[in-house]
Design a protein around this motif. Structure first.
Motif, short mmCIF file in Angstrom:
data_model
loop_
_atom_site.label_atom_id
_atom_site.label_comp_id
_atom_site.label_asym_id
_atom_site.label_seq_id
_atom_site.Cartn_x
_atom_site.Cartn_y
_atom_site.Cartn_z
N ALA A 182 0.83 -1.20 0.00
CA ALA A 182 0.00 0.00 0.00
C ALA A 182 0.87 1.26 0.00
O ALA A 182 0.55 2.24 -0.68
N VAL A 183 1.97 1.23 0.74
CA VAL A 183 2.90 2.36 0.74
C VAL A 183 3.47 2.60 -0.66
O VAL A 183 3.58 3.74 -1.13
N ALA A 184 3.82 1.51 -1.36
CA ALA A 184 4.35 1.64 -2.71
C ALA A 184 3.33 2.31 -3.63
O ALA A 184 3.67 3.22 -4.41
N CYS A 185 2.07 1.89 -3.53
CA CYS A 185 1.02 2.48 -4.37
C CYS A 185 0.84 3.96 -4.07
O CYS A 185 0.73 4.79 -4.98
N TRP A 186 0.85 4.29 -2.76
CA TRP A 186 0.55 5.68 -2.43
C TRP A 186 1.80 6.54 -2.38
O TRP A 186 1.73 7.73 -2.09
N THR A 187 2.94 5.97 -2.66
CA THR A 187 4.12 6.80 -2.96
C THR A 187 4.05 7.25 -4.41
O THR A 187 4.32 8.41 -4.74
N TRP A 188 3.65 6.33 -5.28
CA TRP A 188 3.54 6.64 -6.71
C TRP A 188 2.43 7.65 -6.96
O TRP A 188 2.60 8.60 -7.74
N TYR A 189 1.28 7.46 -6.28
CA TYR A 189 0.10 8.28 -6.59
C TYR A 189 0.32 9.78 -6.35
O TYR A 189 0.10 10.58 -7.26
N PRO A 190 0.70 10.23 -5.14
CA PRO A 190 0.79 11.69 -4.94
C PRO A 190 1.86 12.35 -5.78
O PRO A 190 1.73 13.53 -6.12
N ILE A 191 2.94 11.62 -6.10
CA ILE A 191 3.98 12.22 -6.93
C ILE A 191 3.46 12.44 -8.34
O ILE A 191 3.62 13.53 -8.92
N ARG A 192 2.81 11.41 -8.93
CA ARG A 192 2.26 11.57 -10.27
C ARG A 192 1.11 12.57 -10.30
O ARG A 192 0.98 13.36 -11.24
N ASN A 193 0.28 12.55 -9.26
CA ASN A 193 -0.83 13.50 -9.19
C ASN A 193 -0.31 14.93 -9.10
O ASN A 193 -0.83 15.84 -9.77
N ALA A 194 0.72 15.14 -8.27
CA ALA A 194 1.30 16.48 -8.15
C ALA A 194 1.96 16.92 -9.46
O ALA A 194 1.90 18.10 -9.82
N SER A 253 -1.61 20.05 -3.16
CA SER A 253 -0.55 19.69 -4.10
C SER A 253 -0.24 20.81 -5.07
O SER A 253 0.89 20.94 -5.55
N GLN A 254 -1.27 21.63 -5.38
CA GLN A 254 -1.04 22.73 -6.32
C GLN A 254 -0.34 23.91 -5.65
O GLN A 254 0.20 24.78 -6.32
N ARG A 255 -0.33 23.93 -4.30
CA ARG A 255 0.25 25.06 -3.57
C ARG A 255 1.63 24.76 -2.98
O ARG A 255 2.38 25.69 -2.69
N LEU A 256 1.94 23.49 -2.75
CA LEU A 256 3.13 23.13 -1.99
C LEU A 256 4.12 22.33 -2.83
O LEU A 256 3.70 21.57 -3.72
N PRO A 257 5.43 22.43 -2.56
CA PRO A 257 6.39 21.49 -3.16
C PRO A 257 6.04 20.06 -2.79
O PRO A 257 5.57 19.79 -1.67
N THR A 258 6.24 19.13 -3.71
CA THR A 258 5.82 17.75 -3.48
C THR A 258 6.48 17.16 -2.25
O THR A 258 5.85 16.41 -1.49
N ALA A 259 7.76 17.47 -2.01
CA ALA A 259 8.46 16.90 -0.86
C ALA A 259 7.84 17.35 0.46
O ALA A 259 7.81 16.61 1.44
#
Length: 317
Positions: free
Chosen positions: A168-180, A258-264
């Motif tokens: 689940a961590v792997a999936c949700w590491t990929w998701y917010p990065i691609r979404n951002a 995500s549109q306001r903040l750096p992804t990190a």
């Protein structure tokens, strides 16, 4: 920064609700809960899509393909793994493993998106990584002690739950990065419309998955009462509640952040989800967390707060 942090906190409080359903519906298979939640999300998104149809027409085929990818990995597959993990290992351990997301996302984004967001100095990130690792170890120790004290506990089932939480961590590491990536590349697009687009993209896979599970259940001779299980009213109410608040409204708030903040930095604010989920899990248990678990939670919070103090440094183009 302040508005982005507020939206991230609101998203975390609503996302914490997704940890409740597997505990309230332990007899429901994780696959059915995943398909049910996102089927509800898709149905909720349909009237919203009609109201927002002018903005959705602006999306290209490539945008809809990206929305479908995000829906499959960040929605269906992620929740399938998470629900299975919670049913096998209980609430606290999977929640703490998911709690590593802030630093995992920060570390990956630190290298991948340095050209866009700046780079976080590794030497200043190391203490937060150590604190979060110790926090997870303490919570894991407390849960293992409870497991050993339970004569009916299954260590193999607990280990499988932990492994599913890692997936689940792997999936949700990929998701917010691609979404951002998409949101930062399209600052003129509405985060609300993008949340609705993901709901619409989720509908067909969730419907097919639900129908497929129903057919498989009948063909395998299962005595599980389809289509809504042994507690139909509770199941449907939970699916639509989570579909509205955790899926659509939570995604909307996260898109705004995500549109306001750096992804990190945005990734580190997922700690709000972890804290909300732990609070809900112990409320459902009806007992306060043991001192070891409290110490682990404190270390997790300290680690993320330490990481939030680190500011990105611009790098040469």
């Amino acid at each position: 920064m302040w508005m982005g942090t507020f939206f991230a906190m609101a998203a975390g409080l609503m996302w914490g609700l997704v940890f409740v359903s597997p505990l309230l519906l332990p007899e429901y298979p994780a696959a059915l809960q995943s398909f049910g939640r996102y089927l509800a999300f898709g149905l909720i998104a349909l009237p919203l899509a009609w109201l927002d149809r002018a903005r959705l027409r602006e999306l290209t085929r490539a945008d809809w393909t990206e929305a479908l990818k995000l829906a499959l990995v960040g929605n269906l597959l992620y929740y399938l793994c998470l629900a299975g993990a919670i049913q096998r290992a209980g609430g606290p351990l999977p929640t703490m493993i998911i709690g590593t997301l802030p630093v995992v996302i920060a570390v990956i984004s630190n290298r991948r998106n340095a050209w866009r967001d700046g780079r976080l100095p590794w030497a200043r990130l190391a203490p937060s990584l150590a604190l979060i690792g110790c926090g997870i170890a303490l919570v894991n120790q407390a849960e293992l002690a409870q497991l050993r004290a339970d004569p009916e506990a299954d260590p193999g089932r607990y280990a499988l739950g932990a492994l599913l939480a890692v997936f689940a961590v792997a999936c949700w590491t990929w998701y917010p990065i691609r979404n951002a990536d998409w949101l930062r590349a399209h600052p003129d697009r509405s985060p609300r419309s993008w949340a609705t687009a993901q709901g619409v993209a989720t509908l067909v896979p969730a419907l097919l998955g639900y129908a497929g599970f129903w057919l498989w259940s009948g063909a395998s001779g299962s005595d599980f009462a389809m289509p809504f299980g042994p507690q139909p009213l509770r199941f449907v109410a939970l699916m639509f509640t989570i579909g509205l608040f955790a899926s659509w409204l939570g995604t909307l708030c996260w898109n705004e952040a995500s549109q306001r903040l750096p992804t990190a930095i945005a990734g580190q604010l997922i700690v709000f989800e972890t804290l909300a989920a732990l609070s809900y899990a112990f409320l459902l248990r009806g007992a306060p967390p043991p001192p070891t678990t409290l110490a682990g939670i404190a270390l997790l919070v300290a680690g993320v707060m330490w990481a939030l103090r680190v500011r990105p440094e611009r790098v040469a183009a």
